[in-house]
Scaffold this motif. Sequence first.
Motif, PDB file in Angstrom:
ATOM      1  N   ILE A 146      14.110 -20.261  27.821  1.00 39.02           N
ATOM      2  CA  ILE A 146      13.110 -19.473  28.530  1.00 39.02           C
ATOM      3  C   ILE A 146      13.534 -19.345  29.990  1.00 39.02           C
ATOM      4  O   ILE A 146      13.855 -20.330  30.645  1.00 39.02           O
ATOM      5  CB  ILE A 146      11.722 -20.130  28.444  1.00 39.02           C
ATOM      6  CG1 ILE A 146      11.275 -20.246  26.986  1.00 39.02           C
ATOM      7  CG2 ILE A 146      10.695 -19.340  29.245  1.00 39.02           C
ATOM      8  CD1 ILE A 146      10.011 -21.059  26.803  1.00 39.02           C
ATOM      9  N   GLY A 147      13.537 -18.141  30.510  1.00 35.16           N
ATOM     10  CA  GLY A 147      13.946 -17.936  31.892  1.00 35.16           C
ATOM     11  C   GLY A 147      13.876 -16.480  32.278  1.00 35.16           C
ATOM     12  O   GLY A 147      13.878 -15.583  31.420  1.00 35.16           O
ATOM     13  N   SER A 148      13.837 -16.199  33.573  1.00 34.81           N
ATOM     14  CA  SER A 148      13.646 -14.835  34.057  1.00 34.81           C
ATOM     15  C   SER A 148      14.815 -13.921  33.710  1.00 34.81           C
ATOM     16  O   SER A 148      14.641 -12.701  33.613  1.00 34.81           O
ATOM     17  CB  SER A 148      13.421 -14.834  35.572  1.00 34.81           C
ATOM     18  OG  SER A 148      14.540 -15.395  36.237  1.00 34.81           O
ATOM     19  N   VAL A 167       2.928 -22.186  31.168  1.00 35.76           N
ATOM     20  CA  VAL A 167       4.347 -22.159  30.812  1.00 35.76           C
ATOM     21  C   VAL A 167       5.198 -22.092  32.070  1.00 35.76           C
ATOM     22  O   VAL A 167       6.171 -22.843  32.221  1.00 35.76           O
ATOM     23  CB  VAL A 167       4.659 -20.966  29.894  1.00 35.76           C
ATOM     24  CG1 VAL A 167       6.165 -20.820  29.704  1.00 35.76           C
ATOM     25  CG2 VAL A 167       3.989 -21.139  28.532  1.00 35.76           C
ATOM     26  N   ALA A 168       4.834 -21.202  32.984  1.00 32.81           N
ATOM     27  CA  ALA A 168       5.598 -21.054  34.223  1.00 32.81           C
ATOM     28  C   ALA A 168       5.621 -22.349  35.016  1.00 32.81           C
ATOM     29  O   ALA A 168       6.660 -22.758  35.562  1.00 32.81           O
ATOM     30  CB  ALA A 168       5.021 -19.923  35.069  1.00 32.81           C
ATOM     31  N   ASP A 169       4.483 -23.021  35.089  1.00 28.88           N
ATOM     32  CA  ASP A 169       4.410 -24.264  35.848  1.00 28.88           C
ATOM     33  C   ASP A 169       5.204 -25.379  35.170  1.00 28.88           C
ATOM     34  O   ASP A 169       5.835 -26.196  35.848  1.00 28.88           O
ATOM     35  CB  ASP A 169       2.952 -24.693  36.005  1.00 28.88           C
ATOM     36  CG  ASP A 169       2.796 -25.864  36.952  1.00 28.88           C
ATOM     37  OD1 ASP A 169       3.126 -25.710  38.140  1.00 28.88           O
ATOM     38  OD2 ASP A 169       2.352 -26.935  36.499  1.00 28.88           O
ATOM     39  N   ALA A 170       5.202 -25.388  33.837  1.00 29.75           N
ATOM     40  CA  ALA A 170       5.903 -26.454  33.110  1.00 29.75           C
ATOM     41  C   ALA A 170       7.400 -26.409  33.322  1.00 29.75           C
ATOM     42  O   ALA A 170       8.071 -27.449  33.286  1.00 29.75           O
ATOM     43  CB  ALA A 170       5.586 -26.360  31.614  1.00 29.75           C
ATOM     44  N   ILE A 171       7.949 -25.209  33.532  1.00 31.96           N
ATOM     45  CA  ILE A 171       9.401 -25.107  33.701  1.00 31.96           C
ATOM     46  C   ILE A 171       9.800 -24.923  35.163  1.00 31.96           C
ATOM     47  O   ILE A 171      10.982 -24.730  35.468  1.00 31.96           O
ATOM     48  CB  ILE A 171       9.973 -23.945  32.866  1.00 31.96           C
ATOM     49  CG1 ILE A 171       9.416 -22.600  33.339  1.00 31.96           C
ATOM     50  CG2 ILE A 171       9.677 -24.151  31.387  1.00 31.96           C
ATOM     51  CD1 ILE A 171      10.022 -21.405  32.609  1.00 31.96           C
ATOM     52  N   ALA A 172       8.825 -25.017  36.087  1.00 30.29           N
ATOM     53  CA  ALA A 172       9.108 -24.769  37.500  1.00 30.29           C
ATOM     54  C   ALA A 172      10.033 -25.814  38.104  1.00 30.29           C
ATOM     55  O   ALA A 172      10.744 -25.550  39.065  1.00 30.29           O
ATOM     56  CB  ALA A 172       7.809 -24.716  38.298  1.00 30.29           C
ATOM     57  N   GLY A 173      10.029 -27.030  37.548  1.00 28.90           N
ATOM     58  CA  GLY A 173      10.843 -28.087  38.121  1.00 28.90           C
ATOM     59  C   GLY A 173      12.248 -28.190  37.579  1.00 28.90           C
ATOM     60  O   GLY A 173      12.964 -29.144  37.875  1.00 28.90           O
ATOM     61  N   ARG A 174      12.669 -27.227  36.795  1.00 29.91           N
ATOM     62  CA  ARG A 174      14.014 -27.281  36.219  1.00 29.91           C
ATOM     63  C   ARG A 174      15.074 -27.161  37.304  1.00 29.91           C
ATOM     64  O   ARG A 174      14.822 -26.603  38.378  1.00 29.91           O
ATOM     65  CB  ARG A 174      14.192 -26.161  35.186  1.00 29.91           C
ATOM     66  CG  ARG A 174      13.305 -26.332  33.980  1.00 29.91           C
ATOM     67  CD  ARG A 174      13.606 -25.327  32.895  1.00 29.91           C
ATOM     68  NE  ARG A 174      14.044 -24.032  33.366  1.00 29.91           N
ATOM     69  CZ  ARG A 174      14.088 -22.947  32.599  1.00 29.91           C
ATOM     70  NH1 ARG A 174      13.722 -23.019  31.332  1.00 29.91           N
ATOM     71  NH2 ARG A 174      14.496 -21.790  33.079  1.00 29.91           N
ATOM     72  N   PRO A 175      16.272 -27.642  37.030  1.00 28.99           N
ATOM     73  CA  PRO A 175      17.336 -27.585  38.040  1.00 28.99           C
ATOM     74  C   PRO A 175      17.650 -26.184  38.534  1.00 28.99           C
ATOM     75  O   PRO A 175      18.101 -26.007  39.660  1.00 28.99           O
ATOM     76  CB  PRO A 175      18.540 -28.190  37.304  1.00 28.99           C
ATOM     77  CG  PRO A 175      17.948 -29.074  36.269  1.00 28.99           C
ATOM     78  CD  PRO A 175      16.690 -28.403  35.841  1.00 28.99           C
ATOM     79  N   ASP A 176      17.420 -25.153  37.689  1.00 24.34           N
ATOM     80  CA  ASP A 176      17.734 -23.791  38.118  1.00 24.34           C
ATOM     81  C   ASP A 176      16.617 -23.170  38.948  1.00 24.34           C
ATOM     82  O   ASP A 176      16.656 -21.987  39.262  1.00 24.34           O
ATOM     83  CB  ASP A 176      18.055 -22.893  36.926  1.00 24.34           C
ATOM     84  CG  ASP A 176      16.985 -22.940  35.833  1.00 24.34           C
ATOM     85  OD1 ASP A 176      16.091 -23.787  35.936  1.00 24.34           O
ATOM     86  OD2 ASP A 176      17.068 -22.141  34.892  1.00 24.34           O
ATOM     87  N   GLY A 177      15.612 -23.968  39.307  1.00 22.15           N
ATOM     88  CA  GLY A 177      14.623 -23.526  40.264  1.00 22.15           C
ATOM     89  C   GLY A 177      13.401 -22.876  39.651  1.00 22.15           C
ATOM     90  O   GLY A 177      13.257 -22.798  38.441  1.00 22.15           O
ATOM     91  N   PRO A 178      12.457 -22.420  40.492  1.00 22.74           N
ATOM     92  CA  PRO A 178      11.222 -21.803  40.016  1.00 22.74           C
ATOM     93  C   PRO A 178      11.506 -20.607  39.110  1.00 22.74           C
ATOM     94  O   PRO A 178      12.498 -19.910  39.280  1.00 22.74           O
ATOM     95  CB  PRO A 178      10.528 -21.364  41.320  1.00 22.74           C
ATOM     96  CG  PRO A 178      11.096 -22.259  42.370  1.00 22.74           C
ATOM     97  CD  PRO A 178      12.528 -22.491  41.962  1.00 22.74           C
TER      98      PRO A 178
END
Length: 427
Positions: A146-148, A167-178
Amino acid sequence: MTSFHDTDSDETSRTTPDLDAPWTYATAAARRLTLPDEIEQRLLYPRQRQRATVPFERDDGSRGICEGYRVRHDGVRGPYLGPHRYDLGLTGDDCAGLAAATTVSAAIADVPFGGAAGGIAIDPTDLSRAERVNLTRSYATRVTGIGSQTDVLTPGVGTDERTMAQVADAIAGRPDGPQRGAVTGKPPALGGTRAITRASGHSVAHVTQDLLETDHDRPLSDATIAVYGTGHLGATAARLLEFQGGTVVAMCSDGAGLTAPESENGLDTDLVPSYLERPDALSAYDDGTVTGTENVLGRDADVLVLAEPATVVTAENAETIAADLVVEGATGSVTPGGQSILSERDIPVVPDVLATVGRPIAAHLEWVDSNGRDQLSDARVTNEFGYALTDAVDDVRDRRESCRLSWREAAYSVGLSRVAAAYEVVR
């Protein structure tokens, strides 16, 4: 791979949407286009399937476990895009059918996306708010990709803008950024556009009015409409069609219906959906007659809008449809057998991939804004949304008239030919 449904009759009646149907229509369109074997095979098989066990904490501290899915059909035109739904009967094959339909719809919209779909096999009404949040966050961390710039989620059956925000908030902390652009249909407070929450209903209303006035020479102000489905899509489409001058003479939920007397001005679309969602309140509605859903389907009207995520028109009941035009607002609501009989009766069917083409259009506008590529005001979003809808209908209409196809055949022809053209230039 989901199974093909190639016959003109339906072996059994279903209440769940016939989500195998997009494969049948895509197969027929691909063969009609005489595509190279390599491209045809890519169009008829999903690129990737994911199935994940999704655990979540319940309010009592126990552990719930559900099956989660994400199927990516084709991404040659750009990042994957597609609905995320919560539905107890959801399967991987259902997601594959939805993903194929999304690929076609995004190509008709001429936006730079491919098609995907997914979700969780659960009844969302059985969850508390906290349980739903826990489940959504668990899914977002277990389904990869999942990603932009890779796979963008949009709201589907059983989900809403809060789900997208989680969903957006759950993946916001990934290494590839918000990843604000990893979902569309977010609340405006998180960068969402107001248009997308109403996109499907607006799209159905716009396409219905366009076809009535352009192809059936009937002003909307003189048209009668029956609406099967009182959820967000059906209620929005009914209100807009009434606001633009149409007369809604019948509406139903999946359990009961209301029809307006022949001599009256129609139903009050602001009130009827709430009554139909509460069957015990129907007796208190004075301006319509309580009836069965089959009577709404068979109501003599200019347009029948199918807005319920369920199989509605099949080979068994297609002979009872009395409308001059059927608009399929939900994927799988008309089975191939039902489509065949309606075609024999010269009743045009506007397929879901065209009727709801506003969904990928609105998603693209929000995605552009979320990725900082342009700043779009509400007025600009509304204008561009309307222009893009009109262009999509015109493109399909031109193909229909030049090749003497049905609306469904023309829509799939336009969509798949654009995907095939993308493959040709990258081969």
